[in-house]
Design a protein around this motif. Structure first.
Motif, PDB file in Angstrom:
ATOM      1  N   MET A  77       0.840  -1.171   0.000  1.00 24.68           N
ATOM      2  CA  MET A  77       0.000   0.000   0.000  1.00 24.68           C
ATOM      3  C   MET A  77       0.887   1.238   0.000  1.00 24.68           C
ATOM      4  O   MET A  77       1.734   1.382   0.869  1.00 24.68           O
ATOM      5  N   PRO A  78       0.692   2.122  -0.949  1.00 20.54           N
ATOM      6  CA  PRO A  78       1.536   3.318  -1.013  1.00 20.54           C
ATOM      7  C   PRO A  78       1.083   4.408  -0.051  1.00 20.54           C
ATOM      8  O   PRO A  78      -0.090   4.502   0.282  1.00 20.54           O
ATOM      9  N   ASP A  79       2.031   5.191   0.391  1.00 15.20           N
ATOM     10  CA  ASP A  79       1.727   6.399   1.144  1.00 15.20           C
ATOM     11  C   ASP A  79       1.904   7.623   0.261  1.00 15.20           C
ATOM     12  O   ASP A  79       1.160   8.579   0.367  1.00 15.20           O
ATOM     13  N   ILE A  80       2.922   7.582  -0.602  1.00  8.92           N
ATOM     14  CA  ILE A  80       3.314   8.708  -1.442  1.00  8.92           C
ATOM     15  C   ILE A  80       3.494   8.218  -2.875  1.00  8.92           C
ATOM     16  O   ILE A  80       3.925   7.097  -3.103  1.00  8.92           O
ATOM     17  N   ALA A  81       3.199   9.091  -3.839  1.00  9.69           N
ATOM     18  CA  ALA A  81       3.354   8.738  -5.248  1.00  9.69           C
ATOM     19  C   ALA A  81       4.540   9.489  -5.862  1.00  9.69           C
ATOM     20  O   ALA A  81       4.768  10.654  -5.553  1.00  9.69           O
ATOM     21  N   PHE A  82       5.266   8.789  -6.714  1.00 11.21           N
ATOM     22  CA  PHE A  82       6.344   9.389  -7.491  1.00 11.21           C
ATOM     23  C   PHE A  82       6.156   8.980  -8.946  1.00 11.21           C
ATOM     24  O   PHE A  82       5.339   8.111  -9.256  1.00 11.21           O
ATOM     25  N   ASP A  83       6.904   9.565  -9.840  1.00 15.76           N
ATOM     26  CA  ASP A  83       6.822   9.260 -11.264  1.00 15.76           C
ATOM     27  C   ASP A  83       7.193   7.797 -11.505  1.00 15.76           C
ATOM     28  O   ASP A  83       8.314   7.391 -11.258  1.00 15.76           O
ATOM     29  N   ALA A  84       6.245   7.011 -12.001  1.00 18.23           N
ATOM     30  CA  ALA A  84       6.492   5.585 -12.215  1.00 18.23           C
ATOM     31  C   ALA A  84       6.824   5.246 -13.655  1.00 18.23           C
ATOM     32  O   ALA A  84       7.169   4.125 -13.975  1.00 18.23           O
ATOM     33  N   SER A  85       6.725   6.202 -14.555  1.00 18.84           N
ATOM     34  CA  SER A  85       6.949   5.921 -15.965  1.00 18.84           C
ATOM     35  C   SER A  85       8.428   6.008 -16.326  1.00 18.84           C
ATOM     36  O   SER A  85       9.105   6.976 -15.996  1.00 18.84           O
ATOM     37  N   LEU A  86       8.912   4.994 -17.003  1.00 23.41           N
ATOM     38  CA  LEU A  86      10.300   5.031 -17.458  1.00 23.41           C
ATOM     39  C   LEU A  86      10.500   6.055 -18.572  1.00 23.41           C
ATOM     40  O   LEU A  86      11.611   6.500 -18.819  1.00 23.41           O
ATOM     41  N   SER A  87       9.424   6.443 -19.264  1.00 18.52           N
ATOM     42  CA  SER A  87       9.569   7.414 -20.346  1.00 18.52           C
ATOM     43  C   SER A  87       9.480   8.858 -19.864  1.00 18.52           C
ATOM     44  O   SER A  87       9.780   9.777 -20.616  1.00 18.52           O
ATOM     45  N   THR A  88       9.078   9.089 -18.610  1.00 18.86           N
ATOM     46  CA  THR A  88       9.034  10.456 -18.073  1.00 18.86           C
ATOM     47  C   THR A  88       9.773  10.534 -16.746  1.00 18.86           C
ATOM     48  O   THR A  88       9.522  11.426 -15.943  1.00 18.86           O
ATOM     49  N   GLY A  89      10.671   9.604 -16.516  1.00 19.10           N
ATOM     50  CA  GLY A  89      11.415   9.554 -15.262  1.00 19.10           C
ATOM     51  C   GLY A  89      12.458  10.642 -15.166  1.00 19.10           C
ATOM     52  O   GLY A  89      12.366  11.682 -15.812  1.00 19.10           O
ATOM     53  N   VAL A  90      13.469  10.394 -14.366  1.00 14.80           N
ATOM     54  CA  VAL A  90      14.539  11.364 -14.164  1.00 14.80           C
ATOM     55  C   VAL A  90      15.852  10.797 -14.690  1.00 14.80           C
ATOM     56  O   VAL A  90      16.054   9.588 -14.758  1.00 14.80           O
ATOM     57  N   ALA A  91      16.735  11.686 -15.060  1.00 15.05           N
ATOM     58  CA  ALA A  91      18.036  11.278 -15.577  1.00 15.05           C
ATOM     59  C   ALA A  91      18.983  10.986 -14.416  1.00 15.05           C
ATOM     60  O   ALA A  91      19.060  11.755 -13.461  1.00 15.05           O
ATOM     61  N   VAL A  92      19.672   9.853 -14.496  1.00 14.58           N
ATOM     62  CA  VAL A  92      20.698   9.500 -13.525  1.00 14.58           C
ATOM     63  C   VAL A  92      21.943   9.054 -14.282  1.00 14.58           C
ATOM     64  O   VAL A  92      21.847   8.545 -15.393  1.00 14.58           O
ATOM     65  N   TYR A  93      23.082   9.267 -13.672  1.00 14.73           N
ATOM     66  CA  TYR A  93      24.339   8.834 -14.285  1.00 14.73           C
ATOM     67  C   TYR A  93      24.891   7.669 -13.488  1.00 14.73           C
ATOM     68  O   TYR A  93      25.016   7.740 -12.265  1.00 14.73           O
ATOM     69  N   ASP A  94      25.204   6.595 -14.181  1.00 10.28           N
ATOM     70  CA  ASP A  94      25.766   5.406 -13.543  1.00 10.28           C
ATOM     71  C   ASP A  94      27.041   5.021 -14.275  1.00 10.28           C
ATOM     72  O   ASP A  94      27.014   4.699 -15.465  1.00 10.28           O
TER      73      ASP A  94
END
Length: 131
Positions: A1-18
């Motif tokens: 059960m979620p308490d908080i929602a974040f962007d779940a779409s891989l096409s509108t996510g955030v950029a990360v560097y690995d």
């Protein structure tokens, strides 16, 4: 059960560097879902606890469910730091409560945190620690 929602779409996510290759990929990647939500929420809670520490108050993450009480009181109070997610697709896995709507729902929780969420959480009640 979620308490908080974040962007779940891989096409509108955030950029990360690995820099460490994973499944043959490295460099800039776009991620969403739990890969964004969990560390983002951890950062918000860490900021809130630092604000509390500066005032000599115990962390929200102490025993007593202070984080949840504060979070749900912010949502119930119409806080502008939690924005309800009221539209979007359902998750297709359960019969009731799996489509976003006003108030709490089982797919987006109480909504998405916005700027000031850390300060609003920091101003919440002190945890009640029982021995």
């Amino acid at each position: 059960m979620p308490d908080i929602a974040f962007d779940a779409s891989l096409s509108t996510g955030v950029a990360v560097y690995d820099s460490v290759p994973d499944q043959g990929q490295s460099g800039w990647l776009e991620v969403g879902g739990t890969s964004v939500g969990a560390p983002s929420w951890s950062g918000i809670l860490a900021d809130a606890d630092q604000l509390r520490a500066a005032k000599g108050e115990p962390p929200l993450t102490a025993a007593g469910y202070a984080t949840q009480r504060t979070l749900y009181s912010l949502a119930a109070g119409g806080s502008r730091v939690l924005v309800p997610v009221t539209t979007g697709p359902d998750n297709g896995f359960c019969p009731v409560g799996c489509a976003p709507g006003p108030g709490y729902d089982e797919i987006t929780g109480v909504g998405s945190p916005r700027s000031g969420s850390d300060a609003a959480l920091a101003a919440g009640p002190s945890p009640s620690v029982s021995g």
